[in-house]
Write a protein that holds these residues in place. Structure first.
Motif, PDB file in Angstrom:
ATOM      1  N   UNK A 435      63.701 -17.388   1.928  1.00 20.70           N
ATOM      2  CA  UNK A 435      63.455 -17.722   3.227  1.00 20.70           C
ATOM      3  C   UNK A 435      62.931 -19.212   3.529  1.00 20.70           C
ATOM      4  N   UNK A 436      63.575 -20.130   4.293  1.00 17.73           N
ATOM      5  CA  UNK A 436      62.797 -20.983   4.718  1.00 17.73           C
ATOM      6  C   UNK A 436      62.361 -20.825   6.247  1.00 17.73           C
ATOM      7  N   UNK A 437      61.535 -21.102   6.956  1.00 15.55           N
ATOM      8  CA  UNK A 437      60.892 -20.562   8.212  1.00 15.55           C
ATOM      9  C   UNK A 437      60.691 -21.986   8.944  1.00 15.55           C
ATOM     10  N   UNK A 438      61.330 -22.169  10.006  1.00 15.80           N
ATOM     11  CA  UNK A 438      60.871 -23.268  10.968  1.00 15.80           C
ATOM     12  C   UNK A 438      59.862 -22.741  12.028  1.00 15.80           C
ATOM     13  N   UNK A 439      58.514 -22.903  12.440  1.00 12.06           N
ATOM     14  CA  UNK A 439      57.758 -22.368  13.199  1.00 12.06           C
ATOM     15  C   UNK A 439      58.086 -22.671  14.731  1.00 12.06           C
ATOM     16  N   UNK A 440      57.911 -22.147  15.400  1.00 11.53           N
ATOM     17  CA  UNK A 440      57.694 -22.431  16.879  1.00 11.53           C
ATOM     18  C   UNK A 440      56.459 -23.290  17.048  1.00 11.53           C
ATOM     19  N   UNK A 441      56.815 -24.337  18.304  1.00  9.67           N
ATOM     20  CA  UNK A 441      55.741 -25.262  18.328  1.00  9.67           C
ATOM     21  C   UNK A 441      54.298 -24.946  18.512  1.00  9.67           C
ATOM     22  N   UNK A 442      53.421 -25.154  17.879  1.00  8.13           N
ATOM     23  CA  UNK A 442      51.977 -24.909  18.073  1.00  8.13           C
ATOM     24  C   UNK A 442      51.660 -23.728  17.043  1.00  8.13           C
ATOM     25  N   UNK A 443      52.749 -22.998  16.506  1.00  7.28           N
ATOM     26  CA  UNK A 443      52.525 -21.778  15.593  1.00  7.28           C
ATOM     27  C   UNK A 443      52.311 -22.235  14.129  1.00  7.28           C
ATOM     28  N   UNK A 444      51.446 -21.401  13.458  1.00  6.46           N
ATOM     29  CA  UNK A 444      51.271 -21.867  12.170  1.00  6.46           C
ATOM     30  C   UNK A 444      51.250 -20.526  11.343  1.00  6.46           C
ATOM     31  N   UNK A 445      52.353 -20.068  11.235  1.00  5.15           N
ATOM     32  CA  UNK A 445      52.528 -18.669  10.341  1.00  5.15           C
ATOM     33  C   UNK A 445      51.993 -18.422   9.027  1.00  5.15           C
ATOM     34  N   UNK A 446      51.706 -17.634   8.703  1.00  2.00           N
ATOM     35  CA  UNK A 446      51.308 -17.162   7.055  1.00  2.00           C
ATOM     36  C   UNK A 446      52.452 -16.604   6.474  1.00  2.00           C
ATOM     37  N   UNK A 447      52.876 -17.254   5.335  1.00  2.00           N
ATOM     38  CA  UNK A 447      54.108 -16.711   4.889  1.00  2.00           C
ATOM     39  C   UNK A 447      54.024 -15.235   4.252  1.00  2.00           C
ATOM     40  N   UNK A 448      52.725 -14.804   3.819  1.00  2.00           N
ATOM     41  CA  UNK A 448      52.498 -13.474   3.561  1.00  2.00           C
ATOM     42  C   UNK A 448      52.568 -12.609   4.509  1.00  2.00           C
ATOM     43  N   UNK A 449      52.110 -13.068   5.747  1.00  2.00           N
ATOM     44  CA  UNK A 449      52.222 -12.191   7.019  1.00  2.00           C
ATOM     45  C   UNK A 449      53.441 -12.067   7.311  1.00  2.00           C
ATOM     46  N   UNK A 450      54.299 -12.951   7.409  1.00  2.00           N
ATOM     47  CA  UNK A 450      55.954 -12.798   7.728  1.00  2.00           C
ATOM     48  C   UNK A 450      56.629 -11.935   6.933  1.00  2.00           C
ATOM     49  N   UNK A 451      56.143 -12.099   5.721  1.00  2.00           N
ATOM     50  CA  UNK A 451      57.015 -11.081   4.928  1.00  2.00           C
ATOM     51  C   UNK A 451      56.348  -9.680   5.093  1.00  2.00           C
ATOM     52  N   UNK A 452      55.243  -9.420   5.502  1.00  2.00           N
ATOM     53  CA  UNK A 452      54.967  -8.092   5.657  1.00  2.00           C
ATOM     54  C   UNK A 452      55.404  -7.845   7.064  1.00  2.00           C
ATOM     55  N   UNK A 453      55.477  -8.601   8.069  1.00  2.00           N
ATOM     56  CA  UNK A 453      56.170  -8.141   9.325  1.00  2.00           C
ATOM     57  C   UNK A 453      57.873  -7.843   9.144  1.00  2.00           C
ATOM     58  N   UNK A 454      58.307  -8.524   8.289  1.00  4.61           N
ATOM     59  CA  UNK A 454      59.483  -8.376   8.138  1.00  4.61           C
ATOM     60  C   UNK A 454      59.875  -7.125   7.531  1.00  4.61           C
ATOM     61  N   UNK A 455      59.110  -6.670   6.557  1.00  3.79           N
ATOM     62  CA  UNK A 455      59.182  -5.438   5.845  1.00  3.79           C
ATOM     63  C   UNK A 455      59.291  -4.181   6.721  1.00  3.79           C
ATOM     64  N   UNK A 456      58.686  -4.355   7.886  1.00  2.52           N
ATOM     65  CA  UNK A 456      58.521  -3.009   8.594  1.00  2.52           C
ATOM     66  C   UNK A 456      60.094  -2.790   9.185  1.00  2.52           C
ATOM     67  N   UNK A 457      60.946  -3.864   9.293  1.00  2.00           N
ATOM     68  CA  UNK A 457      62.346  -3.730   9.557  1.00  2.00           C
ATOM     69  C   UNK A 457      63.533  -3.794   8.540  1.00  2.00           C
ATOM     70  N   UNK A 458      63.029  -4.133   7.376  1.00  2.41           N
ATOM     71  CA  UNK A 458      64.070  -4.271   6.307  1.00  2.41           C
ATOM     72  C   UNK A 458      63.944  -3.341   5.168  1.00  2.41           C
ATOM     73  N   UNK A 459      64.799  -2.976   4.416  1.00  2.00           N
ATOM     74  CA  UNK A 459      64.649  -2.278   3.040  1.00  2.00           C
ATOM     75  C   UNK A 459      63.678  -3.208   2.117  1.00  2.00           C
ATOM     76  N   UNK A 460      63.338  -2.534   1.232  1.00  2.00           N
ATOM     77  CA  UNK A 460      62.621  -3.368   0.159  1.00  2.00           C
ATOM     78  C   UNK A 460      63.336  -4.220  -0.461  1.00  2.00           C
ATOM     79  N   UNK A 461      64.448  -3.975  -1.009  1.00  2.00           N
ATOM     80  CA  UNK A 461      65.449  -5.055  -1.484  1.00  2.00           C
ATOM     81  C   UNK A 461      65.701  -6.329  -0.589  1.00  2.00           C
ATOM     82  N   UNK A 462      65.706  -6.242   0.625  1.00  2.00           N
ATOM     83  CA  UNK A 462      65.922  -7.247   1.547  1.00  2.00           C
ATOM     84  C   UNK A 462      64.749  -8.213   1.945  1.00  2.00           C
TER      85      UNK A 462
END
Length: 495
Positions: A435-462
């Protein structure tokens, strides 16, 4: 026989010449100015394209000159061939060389870029709406030209997944598309009776949405503000000044309005926002409605259909949005939708995913089913859900990953402005999502944190194997993410 759309353009242009037609960069242009420009353009077409209906290429930009070029070609029943100048100099030159046109018209800078691209094409430039034509190239032996009987516009597709294709949009189909969308009445009306409201048009004329919305206004006799591109500050000023009831915003523009957080009073005239072209996260639609009290009506359309075939109405939104959020709405009047098995092409029942097929009303009673590359399901109430594109599915160790599902989960996260999910080769699993992610203005998301948050709604292979934060996602003029450019960017940031 003159197409009905051509006759309507002539009627509107001739009625009440002093009436305002369009505003551009703060200046109103009247119908008299547009009609005079159309007459000058007619003379150029007669001189260089052999008269008759004519097939004319135009590097299409959002200016009053280009509105006049479009209307002049359609008023005479000709074919307006859209050339997208945003594709870059060499691509445009190659495009024009392959079209075999007798005539290309446009603004001076674009026409000068085409010098030497083709010997058989006359190149004629205009500095602006009020200027006379200047011939840049007059061929000794004009190209044969390719007749397009009954074709109003040759429109390139957006080219988000590969080289753009050209779609022929017939006069009858464009006319019917206006009626399907209920923006243009099919019955004959007094052309002198113009609607009092002012519309806002910020869709690019090089895209189906721009041509469609300009023609909506013209055929209805409605004055409109024309923007070179979506620019938040002048757009908000126009909304405050002209108090439109509806506006159209692609998802990226809608997010910009949300992030700017204007006073809700500024948007209080709006009864609805329509949104199409690219998928809109239901969370963004909900946030817009919660902040401004304005429902967001998404739709499903394609250049191949000559317009929209499904969408939300205000009535459906009031009754069904809470349980149908994320849907693209129901079939528009006269249109038909169905889902078929990807392999057998058998028609599937409610809520079973497969390939979407469409029978567009605007293509006539005899139109057959058109198979798309979109994976979809249709529920028992007829609401359409787009699941992704079959040709972009990622097969990860035998499991199918739909990039649009992963994208929508990422875009629902508070720090994410936009995302795109692509397949990358993997020696063990064949292909994995990244994934390529464009952050909202002023935000500085951490890639690992985004993966962890997305994993709550996705199957492991997704879950994307890689997440890369980029300043901005590459987009086409219509607001879609340019997948070719995104793939190149992913290779660059992964290196």
């Amino acid at each position: 026989m003159t197409p009905r759309l051509s006759g309507r353009i002539a009627e509107v242009a001739a009625a009440d010449p002093a009436a305002r037609a369009l505003e551009f960069r703060g200046r109103w242009h009247t119908w008299a100015e547009l009609a005079a420009a159309m007459d000058r353009i007619d003379g150029v077409i007669d001189a260089h394209a052999g008269g008759g209906t004519a097939v004319v290429g135009v590097p299409a930009r959002n200016t009053p000159l280009h509105v006049a070029l479009l209307l002049a070609v359609l008023r005479r029943g000709g074919c307006f061939v859209v050339i997208n100048p945003a594709r870059g100099r060499e691509s445009v030159r190659s495009d024009v060389a392959g079209l075999g046109l007798r005539l290309v018209l446009g603004q001076t800078a674009d026409i000068e870029e085409l010098a030497g691209a083709t010997d058989g094409t006359a190149l004629v430039a205009f500095d602006d709406l009020d200027a006379d034509a200047r011939v840049q190239h007059r061929p000794a032996r004009p190209a044969e030209g390719r007749s397009r009987p009954g074709v109003a516009v040759r429109m390139p597709t957006s080219g988000t997944t590969g080289p753009p294709k050209r779609i022929d949009l017939a006069y009858d189909a464009l006319d019917a598309s206006m009626a399907v969308a209920k923006h243009y009445e099919a019955k004959k009306r007094d052309p002198a009776r113009r609607p009092s409201g002012v519309a806002l048009v910020n869709s690019p004329l090089a895209h189906m949405g721009g041509v469609f919305r300009v023609l909506q206004c013209v055929l209805d006799g409605r004055a409109f503000v024309f923007f070179e591109r979506f620019d938040l500050r002048p757009w908000l000023e126009a909304v405050r000044t002209y108090r439109p009831k509806t506006v159209s915003l692609v998802p990226a523009a809608l997010r910009m309005v949300l992030e700017a957080d204007p006073d809700p009073a500024d948007l209080s005239s709006l009864r609805a926002v329509t949104s199409g072209t690219a998928p809109l996260a239901p969370e963004d639609a909900d946030a817009f409605t919660a902040r401004f009290g304005v429902p967001v009506l998404t739709s499903y359309a394609a250049t191949e259909f000559a317009g929209g075939v499904a969408g939300w109405t205000l009535r459906d939104h009031e009754k069904h949005w809470s349980e149908k959020r994320g849907s693209a709405g129901r079939a528009q009047p006269g249109c038909a939708l169905r889902v078929v098995d990807e392999h057998t092409h058998d028609v599937l029942g409610p809520d079973r995913p497969g390939l979407l097929e469409v029978r567009p009303a605007q293509l006539g009673r005899d139109a057959g089913w058109m198979r798309t590359n979109d994976l979809a399901r249709i529920d028992a109430d007829g609401f359409l859900y787009i699941l992704g594109r079959a040709d972009q599915a990622i097969i990860r160790g035998g499991f199918k990953v739909l990039p649009d599902r992963v994208r929508s989960v990422l875009e629902a996260l508070p720090d994410v402005r936009g995302a795109v999910v692509l397949g990358v080769p993997d020696g063990r699993l064949g292909e994995v999502p990244a994934a390529l992610v464009e952050p909202r203005p002023g935000a500085a998301p951490d890639p690992a944190a985004l993966r962890a948050e997305a994993a709550r709604s996705l199957a492991g292979y997704e879950v994307p194997k890689e997440v890369h934060i980029v300043a901005e996602l590459p987009r086409t003029t219509s607001g879609k993410v340019d997948l070719g450019a995104a793939k190149a960017l992913l290779r660059e940031v992964s290196a």
